[in-house]
Design a protein around this motif. Sequence first.
Motif, mmCIF file in Angstrom:
data_model
loop_
_atom_site.group_PDB
_atom_site.id
_atom_site.type_symbol
_atom_site.label_atom_id
_atom_site.label_comp_id
_atom_site.label_asym_id
_atom_site.label_seq_id
_atom_site.Cartn_x
_atom_site.Cartn_y
_atom_site.Cartn_z
ATOM 1 N N VAL A 169 3.152 -13.730 -5.374
ATOM 2 C CA VAL A 169 2.204 -12.784 -5.956
ATOM 3 C C VAL A 169 2.122 -11.555 -5.060
ATOM 4 O O VAL A 169 1.958 -11.671 -3.845
ATOM 5 N N LEU A 170 2.204 -10.383 -5.682
ATOM 6 C CA LEU A 170 2.223 -9.117 -4.963
ATOM 7 C C LEU A 170 1.170 -8.194 -5.561
ATOM 8 O O LEU A 170 1.162 -7.959 -6.771
ATOM 9 N N ALA A 171 0.260 -7.678 -4.720
ATOM 10 C CA ALA A 171 -0.779 -6.753 -5.160
ATOM 11 C C ALA A 171 -0.443 -5.348 -4.657
ATOM 12 O O ALA A 171 -0.265 -5.143 -3.457
ATOM 13 N N VAL A 172 -0.365 -4.402 -5.582
ATOM 14 C CA VAL A 172 0.022 -3.027 -5.253
ATOM 15 C C VAL A 172 -1.190 -2.118 -5.377
ATOM 16 O O VAL A 172 -1.912 -2.153 -6.383
ATOM 17 N N SER A 173 -1.417 -1.290 -4.343
ATOM 18 C CA SER A 173 -2.489 -0.297 -4.381
ATOM 19 C C SER A 173 -1.963 1.024 -3.854
ATOM 20 O O SER A 173 -0.918 1.076 -3.198
ATOM 21 N N THR A 174 -2.660 2.101 -4.145
ATOM 22 C CA THR A 174 -2.239 3.439 -3.707
ATOM 23 C C THR A 174 -3.329 4.076 -2.865
ATOM 24 O O THR A 174 -4.523 3.785 -3.031
ATOM 25 N N VAL A 175 -2.898 4.943 -1.951
ATOM 26 C CA VAL A 175 -3.807 5.714 -1.106
ATOM 27 C C VAL A 175 -3.270 7.139 -1.001
ATOM 28 O O VAL A 175 -2.105 7.409 -1.324
ATOM 29 N N ASP A 176 -4.100 8.037 -0.500
ATOM 30 C CA ASP A 176 -3.707 9.445 -0.440
ATOM 31 C C ASP A 176 -3.265 9.911 0.936
ATOM 32 O O ASP A 176 -2.981 11.097 1.141
ATOM 33 N N ILE A 199 0.870 -1.171 0.000
ATOM 34 C CA ILE A 199 0.000 0.000 0.000
ATOM 35 C C ILE A 199 0.908 1.222 0.000
ATOM 36 O O ILE A 199 1.650 1.467 0.967
ATOM 37 N N VAL A 200 0.882 1.976 -1.082
ATOM 38 C CA VAL A 200 1.845 3.036 -1.320
ATOM 39 C C VAL A 200 1.144 4.389 -1.335
ATOM 40 O O VAL A 200 0.072 4.538 -1.950
ATOM 41 N N HIS A 201 1.761 5.377 -0.685
ATOM 42 C CA HIS A 201 1.216 6.741 -0.747
ATOM 43 C C HIS A 201 1.308 7.239 -2.176
ATOM 44 O O HIS A 201 2.317 7.051 -2.861
ATOM 45 N N SER A 202 0.256 7.892 -2.629
ATOM 46 C CA SER A 202 0.170 8.322 -4.029
ATOM 47 C C SER A 202 1.302 9.252 -4.440
ATOM 48 O O SER A 202 1.695 9.284 -5.614
ATOM 49 N N SER A 203 1.857 9.997 -3.482
ATOM 50 C CA SER A 203 2.916 10.954 -3.817
ATOM 51 C C SER A 203 4.211 10.274 -4.243
ATOM 52 O O SER A 203 5.053 10.895 -4.899
ATOM 53 N N VAL A 204 4.406 9.005 -3.866
ATOM 54 C CA VAL A 204 5.635 8.291 -4.231
ATOM 55 C C VAL A 204 5.331 7.044 -5.056
ATOM 56 O O VAL A 204 6.236 6.266 -5.380
ATOM 57 N N ALA A 205 4.072 6.839 -5.428
ATOM 58 C CA ALA A 205 3.649 5.580 -6.035
ATOM 59 C C ALA A 205 4.311 5.321 -7.378
ATOM 60 O O ALA A 205 4.784 4.206 -7.647
ATOM 61 N N ASP A 206 4.366 6.317 -8.252
ATOM 62 C CA ASP A 206 4.926 6.090 -9.586
ATOM 63 C C ASP A 206 6.401 5.715 -9.502
ATOM 64 O O ASP A 206 6.853 4.753 -10.157
ATOM 65 N N ALA A 207 7.150 6.467 -8.713
ATOM 66 C CA ALA A 207 8.586 6.196 -8.580
ATOM 67 C C ALA A 207 8.821 4.839 -7.937
ATOM 68 O O ALA A 207 9.704 4.066 -8.359
ATOM 69 N N PHE A 208 8.020 4.508 -6.920
ATOM 70 C CA PHE A 208 8.188 3.227 -6.243
ATOM 71 C C PHE A 208 7.870 2.061 -7.176
ATOM 72 O O PHE A 208 8.607 1.075 -7.237
ATOM 73 N N LEU A 209 6.773 2.154 -7.907
ATOM 74 C CA LEU A 209 6.360 1.049 -8.766
ATOM 75 C C LEU A 209 7.393 0.781 -9.859
ATOM 76 O O LEU A 209 7.685 -0.380 -10.175
ATOM 77 N N GLU A 210 7.979 1.823 -10.401
ATOM 78 C CA GLU A 210 9.020 1.640 -11.408
ATOM 79 C C GLU A 210 10.211 0.887 -10.826
ATOM 80 O O GLU A 210 10.739 -0.045 -11.444
ATOM 81 N N LEU A 211 10.617 1.272 -9.627
ATOM 82 C CA LEU A 211 11.724 0.582 -8.965
ATOM 83 C C LEU A 211 11.357 -0.856 -8.622
ATOM 84 O O LEU A 211 12.170 -1.779 -8.779
ATOM 85 N N LEU A 212 10.141 -1.063 -8.152
ATOM 86 C CA LEU A 212 9.701 -2.405 -7.769
ATOM 87 C C LEU A 212 9.770 -3.358 -8.959
ATOM 88 O O LEU A 212 10.277 -4.488 -8.842
ATOM 89 N N LEU A 213 9.290 -2.922 -10.110
ATOM 90 C CA LEU A 213 9.307 -3.782 -11.285
ATOM 91 C C LEU A 213 10.735 -4.089 -11.718
ATOM 92 O O LEU A 213 11.033 -5.218 -12.158
ATOM 93 N N GLU A 214 11.635 -3.134 -11.566
ATOM 94 C CA GLU A 214 13.049 -3.386 -11.880
ATOM 95 C C GLU A 214 13.625 -4.453 -10.951
ATOM 96 O O GLU A 214 14.345 -5.361 -11.396
ATOM 97 N N LYS A 215 13.304 -4.337 -9.667
ATOM 98 C CA LYS A 215 13.852 -5.280 -8.682
ATOM 99 C C LYS A 215 13.279 -6.684 -8.889
ATOM 100 O O LYS A 215 13.995 -7.689 -8.749
ATOM 101 N N VAL A 216 12.006 -6.766 -9.202
ATOM 102 C CA VAL A 216 11.395 -8.072 -9.442
ATOM 103 C C VAL A 216 12.013 -8.722 -10.680
ATOM 104 O O VAL A 216 12.337 -9.918 -10.679
ATOM 105 N N ALA A 217 12.203 -7.930 -11.728
ATOM 106 C CA ALA A 217 12.797 -8.466 -12.960
ATOM 107 C C ALA A 217 14.218 -8.951 -12.738
ATOM 108 O O ALA A 217 14.688 -9.858 -13.448
ATOM 109 N N ALA A 218 14.918 -8.363 -11.774
ATOM 110 C CA ALA A 218 16.317 -8.709 -11.518
ATOM 111 C C ALA A 218 16.487 -9.934 -10.629
ATOM 112 O O ALA A 218 17.611 -10.414 -10.431
#
Length: 461
Positions: free
Chosen positions: A366-373, A283-302
């Motif tokens: 399996v990882l489910a990602v959601s955002t909140v404000d 559960i990610v705060h919306s202010s950092v969600a885009d940056a976090f999700l990009e990093l998360l996908l990189e780490k999972v792929a690695a």
Amino acid sequence: MTSFWVAGSPASGSESLTVISPADGSVAGVTSYATASQVEQAVAAASQTFELSAAQRASALDHVSATLAARRDEVAALITAENGKPAVWAQAEVTRAISTFRWAAEEARRFSGELMRLDTDPAAAGRMALIRRFPRGPVLGITPFNFPLNLVAHKVAPAIAVGAPIIVKPAPATPLSALLLGSILAETDLPAGMFSFLPLPNSRAAELVADPRLPVVSFTGSDTVGAAIRAAVPHKHVTLELGGNAAAVVCSDYSNLDWAAERIALFSNYQAGQSCIAVQRVIVHSSVADAFLELLLEKVAALDFDAQVGPMISEAAAERVEGWVRESGAKVLAGGTRDGSRYQPTVLTDVPSGAKVVTQEVFGPVLAVSTVDSDDLAFEEVNRSRFGLQAGVFTSNIQTAHKAHAVLRVGGVIIGDVPSYRADQMPYGGVKDSGSGREGVRSAMEDYTEARVLVLTGLTL
């Protein structure tokens, strides 16, 4: 054929049990199921009364810890063979088991009781209470497949530390590590009836659960089985370490998103996500969600699948996870594919609120990602689960950390890391459908015992 242990002695039954490695389908080993008469022999032996000094108990526990350390590579290889988990996690499990038995030896030496003055009331002049804890009776430990050594250790070590006999029913898929542990205990001078390790089909567990001579049941496994055990024996002392769908919260103030992404990627997928505190929801705060999700996908792929993820315990287990992801209707950003028992690390977004992948325990990568404000909304989302084992909160704000501790309905809050962190000496367990009671050697020792008060009269205080 690997022997099992009945009242401290090696034994074999008439029906064999072949353990198949989920990694490659090879035979990891062969043992056998205990017969009804062998089960009776084990229970009858455990029902005896044993008077063991602290030195005897601690010495046996020290021996197990030292022997596991000396045979570390052999034991880790056995864990990998029967469970399929990558070598790095098998080695980590052995290290933890070494620590678990070492802590138990130390606690056995200092588990002494408490003195309480009673002359705080004028009518109790000259009186003092000595409060000691005594075993409730023999313990039945039922253990799962995902940590075939250390979760057995968390039943056995505290039982021996308090002098309670224990009967272990290991998971049929992974009994070999437990049986090896039994062989190490057989090298000690513990009385024969102090331990038995009995491979049994899950269908025969109920007979042991119901046996009145086993007043303590300690179960680690699914919430459905745990609930059935509790309902079947409400008069017994039952401790339940059950499932979860652990959440990690990434707060608005947290700047080290690379660390958060790295830890979440690894610990949603380590040993194929087959841990009750693997990260399942982020559960990610919306202010950092885009940056976090990009990093998360990189780490999972690695991630290195063979070295860090590994197969699930069976192809059927992987098929179940595959089905849950497919029926969820979520957006799949990574993974979502299966090859036999190998399910690829999967990242989901836009998950419907009622989907099994967020409401139940996936027990897979399996990882489910959601955002909140807001962080408050994130905490509300964590609490919406029917489970409450542990949660991770990535924050640098001490006030947020304390608020998380106060409001999150879970057994443990991990600040600055994933909910998958566990130290084997700390109290560990959950609330709601995640169970009752606590493990972590000292806590389990208290669960296995009951307080008994001795009042001394006429003392000069």
